[in-house]
Design an enzyme around this catalytic site. Sequence first.
Site, short mmCIF file in Angstrom:
data_model
loop_
_atom_site.label_atom_id
_atom_site.label_comp_id
_atom_site.label_asym_id
_atom_site.label_seq_id
_atom_site.Cartn_x
_atom_site.Cartn_y
_atom_site.Cartn_z
N THR A 1 38.34 86.65 20.28
CA THR A 1 38.39 87.45 21.50
C THR A 1 39.71 87.18 22.23
OG1 THR A 1 36.01 87.33 21.65
CG2 THR A 1 37.18 87.91 23.68
N GLY B 1 53.25 78.76 20.27
CA GLY B 1 54.33 78.72 19.30
C GLY B 1 53.89 78.10 17.98
N ALA C 1 54.62 81.26 25.71
CA ALA C 1 54.76 81.59 27.13
C ALA C 1 55.13 80.40 28.02
CB ALA C 1 53.47 82.24 27.63
N HIS C 2 54.64 79.20 27.67
CA HIS C 2 54.85 78.08 28.60
C HIS C 2 56.27 77.54 28.60
CE1 HIS C 2 54.65 74.30 26.02
NE2 HIS C 2 54.18 75.20 25.15
N ASN D 1 65.08 72.44 20.00
CA ASN D 1 64.41 71.97 21.21
C ASN D 1 64.91 70.62 21.68
OD1 ASN D 1 62.95 71.70 18.60
ND2 ASN D 1 61.74 70.21 19.73
N CYS E 1 58.43 57.43 20.08
CA CYS E 1 57.36 56.57 20.57
C CYS E 1 56.46 57.37 21.49
CB CYS E 1 57.95 55.41 21.36
SG CYS E 1 57.02 53.92 21.16
N GLN F 1 62.27 78.15 22.05
CA GLN F 1 63.14 77.65 23.13
C GLN F 1 64.13 78.70 23.62
OE1 GLN F 1 63.05 74.77 24.79
NE2 GLN F 1 61.47 73.78 23.58
N1 PLP Z 1 58.78 75.39 18.34
C1 PLP Z 1 59.64 74.83 19.21
C2 PLP Z 1 61.11 74.94 18.95
C3 PLP Z 1 59.16 74.17 20.34
O1 PLP Z 1 60.03 73.61 21.18
C4 PLP Z 1 57.76 74.09 20.55
C5 PLP Z 1 57.22 73.34 21.70
O2 PLP Z 1 57.74 72.34 22.11
C6 PLP Z 1 56.91 74.72 19.63
C7 PLP Z 1 57.45 75.36 18.54
C8 PLP Z 1 55.43 74.70 19.80
O3 PLP Z 1 55.02 75.58 20.81
P1 PLP Z 1 53.57 75.48 21.48
O4 PLP Z 1 53.62 74.31 22.39
O5 PLP Z 1 53.40 76.76 22.20
O6 PLP Z 1 52.59 75.33 20.36
#
Ligand code: PLP
Length: 397
Positions: A238, A72, A201-202, A152, A327, A180
């Site tokens: 790659t 992301g 993806a995660h 998020n 923190c 999200q």
């Molecule tokens: N944008 C949002 C709203 C997210 O919640 C996150 C990850 O917490 C990201 C971007 C970043 O994604 P990545 O961990 O795949 O770099």
Amino acid sequence: MSGQVYLDYAATTFTAPEVVSAMAPYFTQSFGNPSSIYSFSEENRRAIAESRQKVADVIGASRDEIYFTSGGTEADNWALKGVAWRNRAKGNHVITTKIEHHAVLYAAKFLQENGFEVTFLDVDPEGRVRPEDVARALTDRTILVSVMFANNEIGTIQPVAKIGALCRERGVPFHTDAVQAVAHVPIDVKAMNIDLLSMSAHKFYGPKGVGALYVRKGIRIENLIHGGGQERGRRATTENVAGIVGLGAAIELTSSRMKESSARIAALRDILIDGVMKNIPYAKFNGAPSGERLPNNANFSFIGIEGETLLLDLDREGVYASTGSACSSGSLDPSHVLMAIGLTHEQAHGSLRMTLGEETTEEHVRHVLEVLPRIVKRRREMSPLWEDFLKSIEGGR
Ligand code: PLP
């Protein structure tokens, strides 16, 4: 209750076993470089194309509008820096919001330090961006608007379609960080007038370190990663074949069960929210109400308590959650999102985010509702901040 209660699905999800199985052959059997022209690599090229199609199908795009990235953060950086740089002859103004993820916020600040003018829009007390504020901020020099699909930290879903419509009307590219939201809430880039969209993806039961950027055909964007000719000359390196296959398998799996899953998870989230609000005095609920928030997000502030202490106490009870006071990310600053919705420093520092997912059960939620009120009560009894708060409300009577 024994075992672990993982309530941090917004931070990351496990990789679904089906997804791991789909990825496995691309580590050991089909390991060829997709750029090699021999037939051994044919299977890899096919698998990448299939994944691209799966991603496109879920968001209503076409296959050649999808570019794979390392996650992301890269997708967000590419969208902001790539569109701004490529369109700099047209104008230098970018609009975003105060509640974006740091991947957008810091990319926007980088642009600001390099000659672009950036407007950071305020949000309302429930974390909504007002479309009329976007309309007011647009100028003839605006070359990009970036507003996240869903936040998020507090889970608020933005009026993306309305913002998309007014950007389209003015001919300004509209990016949304949907990290999200993808595979958790319905998204249609065409109907919502979205020009660029980031995903990872995660966050939907895929592997870490792979994501995608949707770029509508005709949108002018500069490359971010220069090198070889991969991704049709738009993003060198790659291909992460196994990761890309995992992304495709995960988006297909998660979106195929989206309806039932989000209904089940939202019902558990509402039990959690009701229980916390009923059983913990002076708890504050952060973010928008049910219909306008991610199905899995609950966020609270408990005055008189430090979020980090709360996390450690919960950890001892087998509960893994998250706090908005940063923190945890190595700084003492309160969350910029919680400050933007008008919380005091004390409220922001005493925040708790719990995000539910596929393996969350009612038993997990009941466990939290049993331990959390006790922890909050005990910590408050030791807290001078809580004492001050009690005195202040007594004084106000
Ligand atoms: N944008 C949002 C709203 C997210 O919640 C996150 C990850 O917490 C990201 C971007 C970043 O994604 P990545 O961990 O795949 O770099």
